[in-house]
Design a protein around this motif. Structure first.
Motif, mmCIF file in Angstrom:
data_model
loop_
_atom_site.group_PDB
_atom_site.id
_atom_site.type_symbol
_atom_site.label_atom_id
_atom_site.label_comp_id
_atom_site.label_asym_id
_atom_site.label_seq_id
_atom_site.Cartn_x
_atom_site.Cartn_y
_atom_site.Cartn_z
ATOM 1 N N ASN A 1 0.848 -1.146 0.133
ATOM 2 C CA ASN A 1 -0.095 -0.023 0.073
ATOM 3 C C ASN A 1 0.912 1.361 0.063
ATOM 4 O O ASN A 1 1.054 1.916 1.178
ATOM 5 C CB ASN A 1 -0.939 0.074 1.246
ATOM 6 N N TYR A 2 1.621 1.560 -1.040
ATOM 7 C CA TYR A 2 2.197 3.033 -1.299
ATOM 8 C C TYR A 2 2.157 3.538 -2.899
ATOM 9 O O TYR A 2 1.558 2.428 -3.597
ATOM 10 C CB TYR A 2 3.761 2.536 -0.896
ATOM 11 N N ASN A 3 2.564 4.460 -3.012
ATOM 12 C CA ASN A 3 2.378 4.988 -4.491
ATOM 13 C C ASN A 3 3.609 6.078 -4.702
ATOM 14 O O ASN A 3 4.597 5.874 -3.943
ATOM 15 C CB ASN A 3 0.991 5.884 -4.267
ATOM 16 N N GLU A 4 3.323 6.481 -5.645
ATOM 17 C CA GLU A 4 4.785 7.226 -6.181
ATOM 18 C C GLU A 4 4.980 8.381 -5.365
ATOM 19 O O GLU A 4 6.271 8.681 -5.146
ATOM 20 C CB GLU A 4 4.289 8.007 -7.747
ATOM 21 N N SER A 5 4.026 9.058 -4.774
ATOM 22 C CA SER A 5 4.338 10.175 -3.751
ATOM 23 C C SER A 5 4.694 9.858 -2.448
ATOM 24 O O SER A 5 6.057 10.393 -2.009
ATOM 25 C CB SER A 5 2.864 10.674 -3.276
ATOM 26 N N THR A 6 4.620 8.464 -2.047
ATOM 27 C CA THR A 6 5.263 7.759 -0.973
ATOM 28 C C THR A 6 6.611 7.572 -1.174
ATOM 29 O O THR A 6 7.552 7.847 -0.550
ATOM 30 C CB THR A 6 4.484 6.384 -0.756
ATOM 31 N N ALA A 7 6.954 7.016 -2.483
ATOM 32 C CA ALA A 7 8.374 6.722 -2.798
ATOM 33 C C ALA A 7 9.135 8.058 -2.808
ATOM 34 O O ALA A 7 10.266 8.030 -2.384
ATOM 35 C CB ALA A 7 8.317 5.905 -4.110
ATOM 36 N N ASN A 8 8.615 9.020 -3.573
ATOM 37 C CA ASN A 8 9.260 10.355 -3.577
ATOM 38 C C ASN A 8 9.736 10.861 -1.887
ATOM 39 O O ASN A 8 10.731 11.470 -1.759
ATOM 40 C CB ASN A 8 8.615 11.421 -4.276
ATOM 41 N N GLN A 9 8.570 10.949 -1.239
ATOM 42 C CA GLN A 9 8.703 11.295 0.194
ATOM 43 C C GLN A 9 9.896 10.611 1.068
ATOM 44 O O GLN A 9 10.528 10.997 1.636
ATOM 45 C CB GLN A 9 7.427 11.195 1.000
ATOM 46 N N ILE A 10 9.783 9.068 0.709
ATOM 47 C CA ILE A 10 10.752 8.196 1.441
ATOM 48 C C ILE A 10 12.327 8.827 0.835
ATOM 49 O O ILE A 10 13.240 8.830 1.625
ATOM 50 C CB ILE A 10 10.520 7.024 1.426
ATOM 51 N N ALA A 11 12.346 8.930 -0.303
ATOM 52 C CA ALA A 11 13.712 9.160 -0.819
ATOM 53 C C ALA A 11 14.084 10.438 -0.456
ATOM 54 O O ALA A 11 15.435 10.646 -0.030
ATOM 55 C CB ALA A 11 13.595 9.507 -2.303
ATOM 56 N N SER A 12 13.205 11.455 -0.414
ATOM 57 C CA SER A 12 13.916 12.905 0.471
ATOM 58 C C SER A 12 13.992 12.703 1.974
ATOM 59 O O SER A 12 15.004 13.310 2.273
ATOM 60 C CB SER A 12 12.318 13.825 0.372
ATOM 61 N N LEU A 13 13.506 11.876 2.724
ATOM 62 C CA LEU A 13 13.696 11.437 4.117
ATOM 63 C C LEU A 13 14.833 10.799 4.168
ATOM 64 O O LEU A 13 15.903 10.929 5.308
ATOM 65 C CB LEU A 13 12.438 10.737 4.457
ATOM 66 N N LEU A 14 15.335 10.056 3.225
ATOM 67 C CA LEU A 14 16.643 9.453 3.312
ATOM 68 C C LEU A 14 17.758 10.405 3.136
ATOM 69 O O LEU A 14 18.760 10.161 4.053
ATOM 70 C CB LEU A 14 16.933 8.544 2.173
ATOM 71 N N ILE A 15 17.431 11.596 2.596
ATOM 72 C CA ILE A 15 18.601 12.629 2.634
ATOM 73 C C ILE A 15 18.423 13.514 3.985
ATOM 74 O O ILE A 15 19.623 13.542 4.567
ATOM 75 C CB ILE A 15 18.416 13.519 1.417
ATOM 76 N N SER A 16 17.209 13.994 4.170
ATOM 77 C CA SER A 16 16.894 15.035 5.129
ATOM 78 C C SER A 16 17.232 14.137 6.720
ATOM 79 O O SER A 16 17.862 15.136 7.719
ATOM 80 C CB SER A 16 15.653 15.517 5.171
ATOM 81 N N LEU A 17 17.098 12.890 7.020
ATOM 82 C CA LEU A 17 17.389 12.250 8.058
ATOM 83 C C LEU A 17 18.805 11.818 8.174
ATOM 84 O O LEU A 17 18.978 11.529 9.304
ATOM 85 C CB LEU A 17 16.383 11.182 8.314
ATOM 86 N N GLY A 18 19.639 12.169 7.192
ATOM 87 C CA GLY A 18 20.935 11.744 7.322
ATOM 88 C C GLY A 18 21.254 10.496 6.887
ATOM 89 O O GLY A 18 22.418 9.947 7.259
ATOM 90 N N LEU A 19 20.270 9.959 6.562
ATOM 91 C CA LEU A 19 20.557 8.377 6.252
ATOM 92 C C LEU A 19 21.460 8.023 5.073
ATOM 93 O O LEU A 19 22.228 7.124 4.919
ATOM 94 C CB LEU A 19 19.143 7.699 6.034
ATOM 95 N N LYS A 20 21.146 8.798 4.095
ATOM 96 C CA LYS A 20 22.074 8.729 2.823
ATOM 97 C C LYS A 20 23.370 8.854 3.214
ATOM 98 O O LYS A 20 24.405 8.029 2.820
ATOM 99 C CB LYS A 20 21.842 9.586 1.724
#
Length: 409
Positions: A46-65
């Motif tokens: 249960n996810y969509n393109e918007s979810t994927a984009n949001q998670i990608a952004s969070l990988l950056i902003s949370l310092g995970l990348k």
């Protein structure tokens, strides 16, 4: 809609020419275990393109990348319920209506890599099209979309399940190698037929057990208590049941192809901080892939601190690629686990209180088989504190707590 699963003549010919012993997949990629995020533990399908984009952004902003997590992996749910009329995979027309290419381009622009999910059977676990009979076509499709990672499951095999996993997974290995793009190949066949004896010839990583659950201890849910039993099951394994299996097979870890202990449940369930630290420490020290499963939109700060501990991640990404091993002589069954191993420039030691209450521990470093005969410098990685020069670990450990030591001579 019925799926046409007959093999095109050229693909049938290719299948007949497979040599399982070739094993060229584990070459350039996977010199250290992969790190990233997978949608399954938190979102299922249960996810969509918007979810994927949001998670990608969070990988950056949370310092995970910056901590090393560079793969964004879309598990079951990204694809449509049927192939195109001419037999190609296509994205879910309602949740990924723009297709995969624009998403891949955005992910790449962010310095991340994109992964997708498929299956070695006729259908996936969610009854979407599998790749059995379409391996060459699907591998070329993935390459044309700019996909960097392919998680390949063992569900929904039906007719294909009559073929050995070594054959089904090797067909896709060869197709990916001919695709014209370097694609990480994550084999997900739940530990059937003891893949540590053959998985390194096929995948960059390969699962060694049934699916993990967001439970720390659950001795009734995982049907197979050891690595060497036939009833591995595909789900229900707790953190400690998977850890128990690794006692027998950690020796098979090797750069280029990694035993996959399944995705991280840090931040998913209701584990204590000590439980999450123990879970992460053993996945790191045993050289399992570190794939986050938590919903990054609601991740607790305490869980984020566990996932981004640079010292513990450094053990996982150490260039030697040596896993820790279980030290039976100083461990106490059901009460205390001691693991030790080598890292570049020293050693790592894990001391795990397996009890639901605090207990005092006293472990001599001389008894760990590391060649330590005199006091050595030790840093405990969860606290970040130096213990100075020590010849033993003497401390009170909380319920399910693990101390992780980086030792230098």
């Amino acid at each position: 809609m019925a799926l046409n699963c007959e093999l095109p003549p050229d693909e049938g010919t290719i299948r007949g020419e497979i040599e399982l012993s070739r094993g060229a997949t584990a070459s350039k990629l996977a010199q250290t275990p992969q790190m990233g995020f997978n949608t399954w533990n938190s979102f299922k399908g249960n996810y969509n393109e918007s979810t994927a984009n949001q998670i990608a952004s969070l990988l950056i902003s949370l310092g995970l990348k910056d901590a090393g997590y560079n793969y964004l992996i879309l598990d079951e749910g990204w694809s449509d319920m049927a192939r195109t009329t001419d037999g190609y995979l296509q994205s879910n027309q309602s949740t990924f209506s723009n297709g995969i290419v624009p998403l891949a381009e955005r992910v790449h622009d962010m310095g991340l890599k994109l992964g997708l999910y498929g299956d070695s059977g006729i259908l996936t676990c969610g009854f979407r099209p599998g790749s059995w009979g379409y391996e060459e076509r699907d591998a070329r499709t993935l390459a044309s979309w700019g996909v960097d990672y392919w998680k390949y499951d063992n569900c929904g095999g039906f007719q294909a399940m009559s073929n050995a996993p070594q054959e089904r997974f090797a067909v896709m290995r060869d197709a990916l190698e001919r695709s014209g793009r370097e694609i990480f190949y994550s084999v997900c066949e739940w530990g059937f037929q003891f893949p540590w004896h053959w998985g390194g010839e096929i995948g960059h990583s390969y699962r060694m057990s049934g699916d993990i659950t967001a439970t720390f201890i659950n001795e009734t849910g995982c049907p197979c208590k050891t690595a060497y039993c036939l009833n591995t099951g595909y789900a229900g394994c707790s953190v400690t049941s998977i850890l128990r299996k690794m006692r027998e097979i950690s020796v098979y870890q090797k750069p280029g192809h990694w035993l996959d202990m399944d995705m991280l449940e840090v931040g998913v369930g209701s584990m204590t901080v000590y439980m999450e630290q123990t879970h992460f420490a053993f996945w790191a020290a045993l050289k399992s892939p570190l794939i986050i499963g938590a919903d990054l939109r609601t991740l607790r700060n305490e869980s984020l601190a566990v996932l981004t501990n640079r010292d513990v991640i450094a053990i996982n990404q150490d260039s030697l690629g040596e896993p820790v091993h279980f030290v039976q002589g100083v461990s106490v069954e059901g009460a205390l686990q001691v693991w030790a191993g080598e890292v570049k420039g020293g050693n790592v030691v894990l001391v795990f209180n397996e009890k639901s209450y605090s207990q005092d521990v006293d472990v001599s470093l001389k008894e760990l088989g590391l060649g330590i005969q005199r006091p050595v410098r030790a840093k405990e990685l969860w606290s970040g504190k130096s213990w100075g020069k020590i010849d033993r670990v003497k401390a009170e450990l909380g319920a399910y707590q693990t101390l992780v030591f980086r030792i230098t001579r």
